[in-house]
Design an enzyme around this catalytic site. Structure first.
Site, short mmCIF file in Angstrom:
data_model
loop_
_atom_site.label_atom_id
_atom_site.label_comp_id
_atom_site.label_asym_id
_atom_site.label_seq_id
_atom_site.Cartn_x
_atom_site.Cartn_y
_atom_site.Cartn_z
N ASP A 9 0.75 -1.25 -0.04
CA ASP A 9 -0.08 0.05 -0.06
C ASP A 9 0.80 1.28 0.10
O ASP A 9 0.63 2.20 -0.60
CB ASP A 9 -0.99 0.03 1.37
CG ASP A 9 -1.97 0.98 1.35
OD1 ASP A 9 -2.53 1.53 0.24
OD2 ASP A 9 -1.97 1.90 2.35
N HIS A 62 4.47 5.04 -2.82
CA HIS A 62 4.87 6.24 -2.25
C HIS A 62 6.36 6.42 -1.86
O HIS A 62 7.04 7.38 -2.13
CB HIS A 62 4.14 6.74 -1.13
CG HIS A 62 2.71 6.66 -1.84
ND1 HIS A 62 2.15 6.89 -2.84
CD2 HIS A 62 1.53 6.24 -0.87
CE1 HIS A 62 0.77 6.71 -3.09
NE2 HIS A 62 0.26 6.09 -1.69
#
Ligand code: BG6
Length: 516
Positions: A261, A266
């Site tokens: 995730d 990111h």
């Protein structure tokens, strides 16, 4: 069901073209009745309209399975903007004009007839609203239907521009695959239907002002680059901590976990911006070439090394902000014996001349005490300790902290003499804060990225090779974790800074996690 249009032009646009103004176009959002569309996409597009960035005739077609009329969809989107827009209250004149270009198409993602109707409708929009054959397709559905939609866009001819003057682009949301193999398969499929320069893989961290500022900080200033290397830097900590739990996303998260995730996308992006060499230009390929090189240089953590280089955690019940919150396994959509990690810490090295031997410590978790994303660069101690008899606090190393959110800014910690007759040193901060320096609120990441895509500017989107190298790194860790299932979950209470072992893991190296 297809849809009436209007010839009316957006009155707000007249005479107000901005420097970054895209050509007229239509955006088709697949998954338009979902959470992402309401929380992020529509508020972002509305704010672009509000700030006069959208081209005249801009049209938006929501495509999803839920049956709804144009009017119902507009109403739903209005409520979404009211709830989630960063600017409030919603401007009625802007909304009225903008919403005339919003339409809804209820259909099954695998129904070829639905795409044929979409072709007809888009041609109608070109004629009536002047969208000139330019299209952005946005995949905001659950990832399980990405391949169906991509194939159908290919079969229906929608993936190809209708003329030499028009363009077609596709934005693909995360998660882009769930391991190297599936990411590779999705890249393969997408490349059979679209060319690479039509594909925009979105990572919303790259749209954050503060993340873009990493490049400006490094490459628009002369004084940092000379010390940005192994000779001066002791180690780097990258933290993305969140206070939230599952927020209704449990069934997605339980299949994903913190590493898929947050880390694969990111955090690997933050890492590559911090570590990359100066690009030869600010163009999409020049920047992405350098980022990919960094990812290639990250030393792989082999499956049998995972226990030495990673720590996993899962939160149990606890207290956050004075409120009792349930443990992960008690959240909606989570298996009662789930072994999905909600916290991960990783130590790794970037094996190139600039970074050899500098450890990077990365951590991310849900239900931690504070919401904070930051990159902290800790410099080596001065070579000779001249002030041995002063207070130890003065011997703190220099730290440059790039705060991505909240409280966006940059601070540099250094030792200063406390006024007085003796030498006592105290660490102080030199601080730059976006809020007080510029006094304007930055646009939301999605605003920047949607506009970039309409402009054909791909620098802030991830390229196919970039995604795969990041997955390669993460997939090896996932394999190692499979061989060593966690035995102590849940191993941190909600509201704490993660599992005990995460502290030991960095302390063994003689370092400590920052308390942001
Ligand atoms: C998303 C993750 O990509 O990023 C979420 O799926 C996470 O789990 C979110 O909460 C964090 O984004 P931001 O912008 O709030 O830091």
């Amino acid at each position: 069901m297809l849809l009436e249009t209007t010839r009316e032009e957006n009155p707000l646009r007249k005479g107000m073209e901005r420097e970054r103004s895209p050509e007229p176009c239509v955006m088709v959002i697949f998954g338009a009745s979902g959470d992402l569309t309401s929380r992020k996409l529509l508020p972002a597009i509305y704010n672009l309209a509000r700030e006069h960035y959208l081209p005249s005739g801009f049209s938006l077609v929501g495509f999803a399975r839920t049956s709804m009329s144009n009017e119902q969809f507009r109403q739903q989107m209005f409520e979404a903007v009211q709830e989630f827009s960063r600017t409030q209250p919603v401007s009625q004149p802007v909304w009225e004009s903008f919403s005339q270009g919003i339409f809804y198409h209820a259909a099954d993602y695998n129904d070829p007839a639905a795409y044929e109707k979409l072709v007809e409708f888009l041609i109608q929009l070109d004629r009536e609203r002047g969208t000139m054959g330019n299209r952005v397709f946005y995949l905001a559905t659950p990832p399980g239907v990405y391949s169906t939609i991509i194939q159908q866009l290919g079969i229906s001819g929608l993936a190809k521009p209708a003329s030499n003057d028009s363009w077609v682009r596709i934005i693909i949301e995360k998660p882009f695959g769930r391991d190297l193999e599936s990411a590779h398969a999705l890249n393969q499929l997408a490349s059979q239907v679209f060319t690479e320069d039509q594909i925009y893989r979105i990572d919303h961290y790259l749209g954050k002002e503060t993340v873009q500022n990493i490049l400006v900080f490094r490459f628009a200033n002369g004084i940092f680059e000379p010390i940005w290397n192994r000779r001066y830097i002791d180690h780097v900590q990258i933290t993305v901590s969140e206070t939230i739990g599952m927020e209704g996303r449990g069934s997605y998260y339980d299949e994903s976990g913190a590493i898929r995730d947050m880390v694969q996308n990111h955090m690997m992006q933050l890492l590559s911006l911090i570590c990359m060499e100066p690009p030869i230009a600010m163009g999409a390929n020049a920047v992405r070439d350098e980022k990919v090189k960094v990812l290639h240089a990250v030393r792989p953590i082999q499956p049998d090394e995972v226990l030495d280089f990673t720590v996993r955690g899962q939160y149990g019940p606890g207290v956050i902000g004075g409120k009792q919150v349930p443990g992960y396994r008690q959240e909606k959509g989570i298996k009662p014996n789930s072994t999905t990690e909600t916290y991960v810490a990783i130590k790794f090295f970037v094996d190139n001349w600039r970074w050899a031997g500098v450890p990077f410590y990365l951590r991310s978790g849900k239900r931690l005490p504070k919401r904070v994303s930051e990159v902290a660069i800790q410099f080596k101690q001065a070579p000779l300790l001249l002030f041995k008899n002063s207070r130890m606090a003065g011997l703190d190393p220099n730290v440059l902290a790039l705060r991505i959110q909240p409280d966006e800014g940059i601070s540099l910690k250094f030792g200063a003499k406390i006024p007085g007759q003796t030498i006592q040193i105290l660490p102080v901060n030199m601080d730059f804060r976006y809020g007080s320096s510029f006094g304007v609120e930055p646009p939301d990441a999605y605003e920047r990225l949607l506009l970039d895509c309409m402009l054909g500017e791909a620098t802030l989107f991830t390229r196919s090779d970039e995604v795969e190298v990041a997955w390669d790194f993460v997939t090896r860790i996932l394999k190692g974790w499979q061989q060593h299932p966690p035995e102590d979950f849940p191993n941190y209470p909600a509201g704490s800074w993660g599992p005990e072992r995460a502290s030991q893991f960095i302390e063994t190296d003689g370092r400590t996690w920052r308390r942001p």
